[in-house]
Each structure stands twice: as structure tokens, then as C-alpha cells.
Scaffold this motif. Structure first.
Motif, short mmCIF file in Angstrom:
data_model
loop_
_atom_site.label_atom_id
_atom_site.label_comp_id
_atom_site.label_asym_id
_atom_site.label_seq_id
_atom_site.Cartn_x
_atom_site.Cartn_y
_atom_site.Cartn_z
N PHE A 5 0.91 -1.00 -0.01
CA PHE A 5 0.06 0.01 -0.05
C PHE A 5 0.85 1.13 0.20
N TRP A 6 0.33 2.23 -0.59
CA TRP A 6 1.08 3.83 -0.59
C TRP A 6 0.50 4.36 0.68
N SER A 7 -0.80 4.47 0.80
CA SER A 7 -1.67 5.21 1.63
C SER A 7 -2.83 4.11 2.34
N ARG A 8 -2.28 3.31 2.97
CA ARG A 8 -3.38 2.04 3.44
C ARG A 8 -4.42 2.51 4.19
N GLU A 9 -4.35 3.66 4.93
CA GLU A 9 -5.58 4.22 5.58
C GLU A 9 -6.69 4.56 4.55
N ILE A 10 -6.20 5.52 3.94
CA ILE A 10 -7.03 5.99 2.68
C ILE A 10 -7.95 4.82 1.86
N GLU A 11 -6.73 3.80 1.35
CA GLU A 11 -7.40 2.99 0.58
C GLU A 11 -8.31 1.80 0.92
N THR A 12 -8.13 1.53 2.48
CA THR A 12 -8.94 0.73 3.15
C THR A 12 -10.04 1.28 4.14
N LEU A 13 -10.22 2.73 3.91
CA LEU A 13 -11.52 3.42 4.45
C LEU A 13 -12.73 2.64 4.52
N ASP A 14 -13.49 2.74 5.46
CA ASP A 14 -14.80 2.02 5.29
C ASP A 14 -15.72 2.99 4.44
N ARG A 15 -16.84 2.25 3.95
CA ARG A 15 -17.46 3.06 2.78
C ARG A 15 -18.34 4.39 3.27
N GLY A 16 -18.54 4.30 4.74
CA GLY A 16 -19.15 5.56 5.34
C GLY A 16 -18.14 6.68 5.25
N ALA A 17 -17.05 6.43 5.71
CA ALA A 17 -15.66 7.45 5.66
C ALA A 17 -15.51 7.84 4.39
N LEU A 18 -15.41 6.89 3.52
CA LEU A 18 -15.07 7.37 1.91
C LEU A 18 -16.09 8.17 1.58
N GLU A 19 -17.46 7.83 1.73
CA GLU A 19 -18.59 8.81 1.05
C GLU A 19 -18.54 10.20 1.81
N LYS A 20 -17.95 10.30 3.21
CA LYS A 20 -17.92 11.62 3.52
C LYS A 20 -16.69 12.34 3.00
N ILE A 21 -15.82 11.74 2.68
CA ILE A 21 -14.75 12.59 2.02
C ILE A 21 -15.33 12.96 0.66
N GLN A 22 -16.00 11.85 0.10
CA GLN A 22 -16.55 12.50 -1.53
C GLN A 22 -17.42 13.71 -1.36
N LEU A 23 -18.32 13.61 -0.25
CA LEU A 23 -19.26 14.67 -0.12
C LEU A 23 -18.58 15.92 0.15
N ASP A 24 -17.46 16.05 1.19
CA ASP A 24 -17.04 17.29 1.53
C ASP A 24 -16.02 17.71 0.07
N ARG A 25 -15.65 16.75 -0.63
CA ARG A 25 -14.65 17.22 -1.68
C ARG A 25 -15.70 17.74 -2.80
N LEU A 26 -17.10 17.03 -2.99
CA LEU A 26 -17.96 17.42 -3.95
C LEU A 26 -18.27 18.82 -3.80
N ARG A 27 -18.59 19.22 -2.50
CA ARG A 27 -19.03 20.67 -2.24
C ARG A 27 -18.04 21.53 -2.38
N GLU A 28 -16.63 21.18 -2.18
CA GLU A 28 -15.58 21.96 -2.33
C GLU A 28 -15.53 22.35 -3.98
N MET A 29 -15.46 21.40 -4.72
CA MET A 29 -15.67 21.23 -6.14
C MET A 29 -16.70 22.10 -6.70
N VAL A 30 -18.00 22.14 -6.17
CA VAL A 30 -18.84 22.83 -6.60
C VAL A 30 -18.72 24.11 -6.52
N SER A 31 -17.98 24.54 -5.20
CA SER A 31 -17.63 25.94 -4.89
C SER A 31 -16.75 26.56 -6.13
N TRP A 32 -15.81 25.65 -6.28
CA TRP A 32 -15.00 26.18 -7.34
C TRP A 32 -15.53 26.34 -8.80
#
Ligand code: AMP
Ligand code: ZN
Length: 436
Positions: A5-32
Motif C-alpha cells: 500500500f502507498w496510503s493504507r488508511e485511505i485505500e481501506t477506509l470504510d464506505r461511510g468514511a469514504l463517502e464523507k470525504i466524497q461529499l466534502d470534496r464534492l461540495r468544495e469542487m462545486v464551490s470552485w
């Protein structure tokens, strides 16, 4: 099997945590995105005026799709979200129509993209101990520089040789005992035929892995590459609109590609209706870039056809897997009314052991009818063999093809080295029918 692994923690995050990152980043991208003339209008029209209007990932479906034509119409700055002063890199897509599209990167955009490539390289089992020969074209195409940066970040010894000059490529592989290649599958097959022609033995090369991508290829082509060269080949998928390579990559298990879901949101849609399809069902890949501020792209219709795997991978990564690219919505040929995908042809011919490493699909018109000719190179020993055997081989290939594509093409057998070779993305189809 050891799973690196390069970033084990991120690569094996559980679905809920991964989706939280996705939503936070999606919001950020929409602002941009709202800062750009293009998305400013487009998002306003569907009532998305700020990131707060997206309450969950399901709201992504409110966002309209973005197409290649949108990018062309917005050329050159309609999608630029930062001051030009902040841009550190400009890439351009290798479109064949002549109308350009442009991709902008800010400093942190390149940094995040590079990290995904380091992650992808490590996932294949390659490491800082490897010698990396980058045979992808450098320049406006993202393939060359993308992997170059990733490989340096991993700490590999990078040889930035670029595409072409096959003799020198082989000499370089010998001189430095190159262990990992980055290359298109078609060019790798050509390299192999030259290795054979020069009588270079496997033991003179230190090759272990090839990262292959940028163009469609079948599982049979991968197998052929692995058998001929005695290496492992890993499928690598990306497109410049989504940064370039590093959108999805195979891990050590080589059973289709993990999509880096902290950096991209993937959807598979029915290209006719635009509605999402179930996991396991083939459709068009739609991607949202979550990591590029200079030029946000939301819900990009790639025209690539593939499906998502419902079941998890043995490596333990939670980022879901995408099948290999099965075709494109725009590469379908219609031959006398029958739909034929070039990928169906490639899959069949690469299974025939007598077929060497290159082929070409040719379409023209004879009278009122379309005529499909499949030209394949076969090994020289066979080529000089007896006519009855060649005739039987031709008939066998034609029958293989007929069973898959329904129509019976003309099959031509050619000597190795006689069909055109491409050092970058191969052009496999020549369609000479008059356009009306
Ligand atoms: P470009 O934007 O010029 O890098 O081209 C991207 C396109 O290349 C994608 O949309 C795909 O059609 C194709 N492509 C890239 N990687 C692969 C792959 N591993 N398998 C099949 N097609 C690929
Ligand atoms: Zn895996």
C-alpha cells in the motif's frame, strides 16, 4: 500474496468514511465550479447556487452532465476557476477532430494527482527499487508526465525516454535492466516482435512488470503480453479531463481496476437515457473530479463503456473496481446494418495462437454493400508454410469472428512487420466508406 500500500488508511477506509470525504470534496469542487462561466450558468439553471445546496451524494444527480463538446465550446478559459497566475501546467487532449480542449492544473492539483499515481504504482507491487522506463509520449498528452511524476515520488529510477525509436528502447532496457515499463499495449507487442527479431533473450532483460493503458485492449491481449514477455501486465485507466492516468488501476491481483474514490466519483449510466445502471451492468462511465481546483469537471461523460464489480477485491481495498473498457459509445461500426465493436474483433483474434502481434480493421464499400476486412499479422514461420494450411487458418479466424460479430469478414493474413505500427495510441480502424 503480500499486498503493498502507498496510503493504507485511505485505500481501506470504510464506505461511510469514504463517502464523507466524497461529499466534502464534492461540495468544495462545486464551490470552485461556480466560479467558472460555464458551470456558473449550468448550475444556476438547476438551482445549485452554493455548495450548501448539495445535502448528500444523491444530490449529484441534480448536476447536469458535462460533455466533450462542452469543453470544446468553453475553449480556452470557460472552465478555468483560478487566476492564470496560479496555473502551473496546461495539458491538452489528444482529440482526433482537430478542435482542441485544454486542462489546467494548479500546484496542489499536480501534487494530489501525483500522489494517486504513486498509489497506483505501489498497488501493482512495483517499488522504489525498480527501474522505470516510461515509453508513453511526453508532451501535451497526460500519460507521459503523469506517470513520470508518480514514479519519481515512489523513488523509482525513472528513464524518461518517451515513445518511439524501438531499437533504442530495447538497448536502454538492456543497459539499465529496466524492470517496469509504462506503455500502450499495442506498442509493447511491437517491442516484443523487435526483441524477437534481434534475438534478445529474456535473460538479457530484467523486465518484471508493464503498466499498460491509454487504449482499449482485451483480456486476451493482456495474456498474450504476459506469456510472450514472461511478465505481469497491469491495466491503467484515465483521461485528461480527469487529470490523466491514475483514475483507476489494477492491484497485484490483476482482476480489474480500483477507482480511487477519494479523488473521483464514478457513475455508470445507460447512454441512451442518462439513468444510472446497477453494479455489474455495462454502461457509460461518468466521472466527477474531486481533486482539481484550477479546472473542476463534474459528471463528465467519458463515452467509455464498462461496468462496476459488486464484490470486494481480495487485496482489502474498499475503493470499488471498474471492469476493463469494453468499447466506446462512439467506436461502434455499423456494417450493412449490423453493429460491430472493434473490441469484439480484437478479443477473438488475439485468442488464436498463430496470430502475431498486430492487426487492422478495414472498412470500405463494394457496390452498395459495406465490406469488412480484418488484416492480421501471423508468425513468419507460418507465413512461409503451405498454402492449404494458411487457407485453413484463414477460415478458422473467419469462423471465430463470425461467431462473435455475426457477419463474415474477409480475413487477410500478413507477414509480421507489414501492418502500420503506432508508437502511441494505435489506430486500429480504417473506415474508407464515403461519408454522406
Ligand atoms: P486521453 O484523454 O487522450 O488521455 O484519452 C483518454 C481515453 O483513452 C479514454 O477515454 C479511453 O477511451 C482511452 N483509454 C485510456 N486508458 C485506457 C485503458 N486502460 N483501456 C482502454 N481505453 C483506455
Ligand atoms: Zn485489489
Amino acid at each position: 500474496m503480500e499486498v503493498p500500500f502507498w496510503s493504507r488508511e485511505i485505500e481501506t477506509l470504510d464506505r461511510g468514511a469514504l463517502e464523507k470525504i466524497q461529499l466534502d470534496r464534492l461540495r468544495e469542487m462545486v464551490s470552485w465550479a461556480l466560479k467558472t462561466p460555464f458551470y456558473g450558468k449550468k448550475l444556476e439553471a438547476v438551482g445549485v447556487r452554493s455548495a450548501e445546496d448539495l445535502h448528500g451524494l444523491a444530490d449529484l444527480e441534480r448536476v447536469p452532465f458535462t460533455t466533450k463538446d462542452d469543453l470544446r465550446r468553453s475553449f480556452p478559459k470557460g472552465l478555468l476557476a483560478v487566476d492564470m497566475q496560479e496555473v502551473v501546467r496546461i495539458h491538452s487532449s489528444s482529440g482526433t477532430t482537430g478542435i482542441p480542449t485544454v486542462i489546467y492544473f494548479a500546484h496542489d492539483d499536480v501534487d494530489r494527482w501525483t500522489d494517486l499515481l504513486a498509489r497506483s504504482i505501489i498497488a501493482t507491487g512495483a517499488s522504489s527499487r525498480d527501474i522505470f522506463q516510461n515509453m508513453m509520449t511526453y508532451g501535451l498528452f497526460t500519460g507521459g508526465l503523469g506517470l513520470h511524476y508518480g514514479a519519481e515520488r515512489v523513488g523509482m529510477a525513472v528513464i524518461p525516454i518517451g515513445g518511439g525509436n524501438t531499437k533504442r528502447q530495447i538497448q536502454t532496457m538492456k543497459d539499465f535492466q529496466t524492470s517496469v515499463l509504462h506503455i500502450t499495449p499495442s506498442y509493447l507487442l511491437h517491442i516484443h516482435s523487435q526483441v524477437e527479431a534481434e534475438g534478445v533473450g529474456r535473460d538479457e532483460l530484467g523486465l518484471k512488470r508493464a503498466l499498460i493503458g491509454a487504449e482499449p485492449h482485451s483480456e486476451n491481449t493482456r495474456r498474450k503480453i504476459e506469456d510472450l514477455l514472461g511478465i505481469q501486465a497491469f491495466n491503467s485507466y484515465g483521461l485528461s479531463e480527469l487529470n490523466g492516468p491514475g483514475v483507476a488501476f489494477e492491484c497485484v491481483f490483476r482482476k480489474d481496476m480500483h477507482v480511487w474514490e477519494d479523488a473521483y466519483i464514478i457513475e455508470i449510466i445507460d447512454p441512451a437515457t442518462g439513468q444510472r445502471v446497477e453494479d455489474g451492468q455495462e454502461g457509460e462511465v461518468v466521472l466527477t473530479n474531486l481533486i482539481r481546483r484550477a479546472m473542476p469537471i463534474l459528471r463528465y461523460r467519458t463515452r467509455d463503456l464498462a461496468f462496476m464489480h459488486p464484490e470486494p477485491c481480495a487485496c482489502g481495498r474498499t475503493h470499488r473496481r471498474l471492469s476493463r473498457i469494453l468499447g466506446r459509445t462512439d467506436d461502434m461500426l455499423i456494417i450493412n446494418g449490423v453493429n460491430v465493436f472493434p473490441s469484439q474483433i480484437e478479443e477473438k483474434i488475439m485468442k488464436v495462437p498463430e496470430v502475431a502481434t498486430n492487426y487492422l480493421i478495414h472498412v470500405d464499400k463494394k457496390g452498395a454493400l459495406d465490406r469488412l476486412t480484418v488484416k492480421v499479422e501471423i508468425y513468419p514461420k507460418l507465413f512461409l508454410g503451405d498454402v492449404a494450411k494458411l487457407e485453413a487458418l484463414r477460415a478458422r479466424i473467419r469462423e471465430e469472428l463470425r461467431s462473435s460479430i455475426v457477419i463474415s469478414p474477409i480475413v487477410e493474413l500478413h507477414e509480421p512487420g507489414s501492418l502500420p505500427v503506432s508508437e502511441g495510441k494505435a489506430k486500429r480502424v480504417v473506415d474508407e466508406r464515403p461519408k454522406d
